[in-house]
Design a protein around this motif. Sequence first.
Motif: not given
Length: 700
Positions: A2-9, A207-210
């Motif tokens: 999601n957008e928040q996770d993308r910002r952290v990534f 891992t999920d983000w990668l």
Amino acid sequence: MNEQDRRVFEGMFAPRVIALVGASSDENKHTSRPQRSLRRHGYGGKIVPINPKRDEIFGDRAYPSLLEVPDTIDHAFIMVPAAAVPEAIEQCIERGVPVATIYADGFAEAGPEGRRRQEELVARAREGGVRILGPNCSGVLSTRPSSALSVNAAIEQLDIKPGPLAVISQSGSMTGGLLSRGLGRGVGFSKVVSIGNESDLTVGEITDWLVDDPETGTILLFLETIRDAPRLASAARRAIEAGKPVIAYKLGRSAVGRSLAASHTGAMAGSAEVSDAFFRAHGILRIDNLETMFELPALLAGRRPSERHRVAVMSTTGGGAATVVDRLGSMEVEVVPPSEAVVSSLADKGIDIPRGPLTDLTHAGTRADVYGAVLDQLVASDHCDLVLAIAGSSAQFQPEISAGPLVQAGKQGKPLAAFFAPHAPEALERLSKAAVAGFRTPESCADAIRAWSQWRFPSAAPESDHAALAAVASAVAGLNGRRPNELDSAGIFAALGIPTASAIVVRESDSAADSVNEFPVVAKVLSADVPHKTDAGGVVLGIRNTDELTQAIDRIRGNVATRHPTAKIDGVLVQKMESGLAEVILGFRRDPEVGPVVVLGIGGILAELYRDIAVRIAPVGIEEARSMVAQVKGLAVVRGYRGLPLGDTEALAQAVVSMSQLADDPQAGIAEAEINPLLVLPDGEGVVAVDGLVICSPRS
């Protein structure tokens, strides 16, 4: 994501502005290293040192706090002492920093007080919208775009090559070691993460983000434990669908430091077996050799798990081949001889090869026309699913003969592995450039092929048996909060649909002569306070008449009174003396790392000694249960071994399925359950439980 996770990534791996909180101008201090590492590796963003005593550090303007920085900050790397970290997090919250990496130690790893401080810190950060990496974390690395944000000395010094491998390590000191080992094998990296205490951001989440990272092709995990198992399981399943293998090197093969559970099952299924079950269930490849971490990815590139795993081996060195093949045999990897079609086709070309499991070409194999022809035939044949080519001195002195045909064969699509017995860097480099898996040691070669052979698509969880679970819930509720004794446990197993031996209870005032009419019987103490009845002298077998039963009851009561003087005794359970073709132990428990597991093994009083077990993540379906029955070596006696009578293995598999259903208990009312022994009767006659133990969770 999601957008928040993308910002952290992006804040972690592609930050435009990095604030170094606690940056030092003293080159001898660790807190000066991130600034140098970022510049050395070509970081193109803005570095903002935070130090109230300096206006400038290494050419970058310094600020007294995050609050004075005029720019939007994407990542705060916090290097102040533990006591000053909360204030730094408060400033991150005020400035809207999406992610903060905490280098400081002195938190959960330091004991209960440190854990309390860590929990308070994470709670405040989450409330303020800041994600935390660490504490006790050495940093992160990205190669595209470049961002070497780490205190690790190796990261500062190494020339890091971009590539498809991402690493997440629970050991901060090992991040540099893993990088150096991988770079020494010619591989490149996309991302490297030291996860630290894993207080907020977890291995599973990253891992999920990668999985969604276009720069990452394989995800490598260096694990000391498993936290947030559901998220890691979900991420690993997504990774398989995305064609990105997840490879894990996990410490904890031994049982040192692991406390035993109350049941035999807890003692038998240790950390290694449970971790293996978790990895198997979710398509993660577990390796045992650190070298394999960097050599296996080439074997898996562009592939997914398959149903068959037959290995054909060709070699120009008998001794060199034996160092690998012998290990493959001990790992139960199926090594197959060449097919008659392959033998005949090569014979037509004037090449004679042996028909045994090893295609040993001896000296003739050092000729390019022979070596290449045999390799091509094996790769093209459908009798095998992977070809392992092993070469001797020719790999060192004539790399074009050993490596050249492998490079060409690697284009045909079949999994291909090579082990060169001598030190052959030129030949290995040729393979590396062609993305062909080359191995430097027989141990890593065998380890990689074993991991590949055990790689499976994750299976879907079976549907819950709602009627059985409702019956179990009713039985547990009927206990009114007291701990279940063996008779209560038998009722719970019966609710699951597992047959139990008939029994009666002889109370203190009852007469054995009035209670039992059919012999032989077994007498056992009935008490929730005596889980291991045999050890307490609370079991007498083979009782043939009333007099023997009276004596047995007296002896049991005396033994238990001596060895467990405070135990509450509910009576003596008198049970029909059952017999079967085999005794097994069937157990269930909720593992603190991975959650519910089901265990099947050889039963009886020596169950813990034999440790001949199969472990799976629960619940399981019937096919997985059948594979457990097949895995337990001692159950060969009921599978028709040497003409022995067949046991009802299908009923046993169904009992495994039924026991595993406890994983779906919505109230998590049962922490552990065990039948030991469960008797396997002749084929078609089922199974019967003759002893059992249930341990309810404290809230039940």
